[in-house]
Scaffold this motif. Structure first.
Motif, PDB file in Angstrom:
ATOM      1  N   ASN A 149     -21.712   9.720  52.021  1.00  0.00           N
ATOM      2  CA  ASN A 149     -21.909  10.950  52.794  1.00  0.00           C
ATOM      3  C   ASN A 149     -21.257  12.158  52.131  1.00  0.00           C
ATOM      4  N   ALA A 150     -20.967  12.033  50.826  1.00  0.00           N
ATOM      5  CA  ALA A 150     -20.433  13.120  49.991  1.00  0.00           C
ATOM      6  C   ALA A 150     -18.999  13.512  50.330  1.00  0.00           C
ATOM      7  N   ARG A 151     -18.323  12.733  51.153  1.00  0.00           N
ATOM      8  CA  ARG A 151     -16.905  12.987  51.382  1.00  0.00           C
ATOM      9  C   ARG A 151     -16.083  12.445  50.221  1.00  0.00           C
ATOM     10  N   SER A 152     -14.832  12.853  50.171  1.00  0.00           N
ATOM     11  CA  SER A 152     -13.960  12.442  49.075  1.00  0.00           C
ATOM     12  C   SER A 152     -13.654  10.952  49.164  1.00  0.00           C
ATOM     13  N   ILE A 153     -14.009  10.221  48.115  1.00  0.00           N
ATOM     14  CA  ILE A 153     -13.701   8.798  48.018  1.00  0.00           C
ATOM     15  C   ILE A 153     -12.751   8.607  46.841  1.00  0.00           C
ATOM     16  N   GLN A 154     -11.501   8.303  47.153  1.00  0.00           N
ATOM     17  CA  GLN A 154     -10.504   8.097  46.110  1.00  0.00           C
ATOM     18  C   GLN A 154     -10.479   6.627  45.714  1.00  0.00           C
ATOM     19  N   VAL A 155     -10.808   6.369  44.465  1.00  0.00           N
ATOM     20  CA  VAL A 155     -10.797   5.010  43.927  1.00  0.00           C
ATOM     21  C   VAL A 155      -9.575   4.859  43.030  1.00  0.00           C
ATOM     22  N   ALA A 156      -8.810   3.806  43.265  1.00  0.00           N
ATOM     23  CA  ALA A 156      -7.650   3.499  42.427  1.00  0.00           C
ATOM     24  C   ALA A 156      -7.683   2.016  42.097  1.00  0.00           C
ATOM     25  N   VAL A 157      -7.547   1.707  40.823  1.00  0.00           N
ATOM     26  CA  VAL A 157      -7.436   0.322  40.373  1.00  0.00           C
ATOM     27  C   VAL A 157      -6.051   0.172  39.756  1.00  0.00           C
ATOM     28  N   ILE A 158      -5.211  -0.632  40.383  1.00  0.00           N
ATOM     29  CA  ILE A 158      -3.835  -0.814  39.921  1.00  0.00           C
ATOM     30  C   ILE A 158      -3.728  -2.203  39.292  1.00  0.00           C
ATOM     31  N   ARG A 159      -3.386  -2.220  38.007  1.00  0.00           N
ATOM     32  CA  ARG A 159      -3.363  -3.478  37.267  1.00  0.00           C
ATOM     33  C   ARG A 159      -1.960  -3.782  36.749  1.00  0.00           C
ATOM     34  N   THR A 160      -1.551  -5.028  36.929  1.00  0.00           N
ATOM     35  CA  THR A 160      -0.311  -5.538  36.355  1.00  0.00           C
ATOM     36  C   THR A 160      -0.660  -6.793  35.565  1.00  0.00           C
ATOM     37  N   GLU A 161       0.332  -7.429  34.991  1.00  0.00           N
ATOM     38  CA  GLU A 161       0.071  -8.647  34.229  1.00  0.00           C
ATOM     39  C   GLU A 161      -0.431  -9.778  35.118  1.00  0.00           C
TER      40      GLU A 161
END
Length: 322
Positions: A149-161
């Motif tokens: 719907n064109a709203r702000s979608i914050q994508v975060a991918v947090i990677r560790t070992e």
């Protein structure tokens, strides 16, 4: 020595008045000091949440347009740039999306050993992050009702070992697979190839060292569909903002000026959405047309008419009608 109450009140100065926090942040009063709680903890940085990395943005207005960086050799002047992008294969990732798309490519990166990451949208409201953990393809998927719907979608991918976590706004999912990169080439690298959506060409012999990065779309002659039963991903229409890989902010605007894609038109600087100005009145719904760079108002569920839902519906009675 006596202390007057008026003197105590006079010296009581709240740290949050006026509010020192920026970008809509909440100011937490600590009386001797304050703490800014950022509205977007991923994209708003600094003590006062004053830095908004989502201000660096591009708008894709054509499904054929995209950005590509292709590194076939290792020239000295491009080594730093390549390594910052290549870190996406085993580092954390931030990116912000504003789109109506329901089945579209967002970004893809791979190297000559077949290590890859792939971010895309599918099934109307799902964000999918694919990556390889050694010879296994790992899938992280989150469904979010506000995706298209064109709203702000914050994508975060947090990677560790040991772990990888995908965040989509307030939702998240974690898998106990961190990063494990391949260091030998195979033209059949996967134990679960049915999960692969796009793949580079894989000749029998190992290819020359390379790394490629695509955002917003891809060349179907370069990235193939290994599983023909899956629907083809469309090029992305909408805004892509605030790209961060590991600790490095990646300038989308600079990338657009150094584009290696075969279609370079249809990518605009910034994310200037007409609907952000709230042109639709009285409960009208604003829809952004990214391609035409304009907006329209849907007044269907209001009692108003007109371009901006500002003209009141009604009827006049002469006293004779019933």
């Amino acid at each position: 020595m006596s202390v007057h109450l008026s003197e105590i009140i006079k010296d009581c100065k709240p740290s949050c008045v006026p509010n020192p926090c920026k970008n809509g942040a909440y100011c937490r009063e600590l009386w001797s000091t304050f703490e800014c709680v950022c509205q977007n903890r991923w994209a708003h940085l600094g003590q006062h949440c004053e830095t908004n990395i989502n201000e660096d943005a591009l708008t894709f207005i054509s499904r054929e347009s995209y950005l590509k960086r292709n590194y076939l050799s290792d020239p000295e002047d491009m080594r730093d740039e390549r390594e910052k992008l290549r870190a996406i294969l085993n580092s954390s990732l931030l990116v912000n999306l504003r789109t109506y798309d329901r089945h579209a490519f967002v970004l893809y990166a791979n190297d000559h050993y077949n290590n890859f990451i792939h971010l895309y949208l599918t099934n109307r409201s799902e964000v999918v992050y694919l990556y390889n953990y050694g010879s296994d393809i790992v899938n992280l998927t989150i469904e979010h009702s506000e995706l298209h719907n064109a709203r702000s979608i914050q994508v975060a991918v947090i990677r560790t070992e040991t772990n990888t976590t995908l965040y989509v706004n307030e939702k998240n999912v974690t898998v106990e697979r961190g990063f494990l990169l391949l260091d030998e080439y195979s033209n059949k690298p996967w134990t679960n190839p049915e999960h692969e959506v796009l793949s580079p060409h894989r000749p029998p012999a190992p290819p020359t060292e390379y790394f490629q990065f695509n955002i917003g779309g891809y060349d179907p002659a370069n990235l193939l569909r290994p599983n023909q039963d899956t629907a083809e991903l469309e090029g992305y229409i909408g805004c892509i903002r605030g790209l961060k890989i590991g600790e490095n902010l990646i300038s989308l605007r600079e990338m657009a000026t150094q584009n290696n894609a075969h279609v370079t038109e249809g990518v605009l600087n910034g994310c200037q959405m007409k609907c952000d100005a709230e042109p639709c009145k009285n409960g009208g719904i604003c829809t952004e047309n990214f391609v035409r760079q304009e907006s329209t108002c849907n007044c269907e569920h209001t009692s108003f008419l007109g371009e901006f839902c500002s003209e009141e519906k009604g009827a006049s009675f002469s006293g004779e009608a019933t």
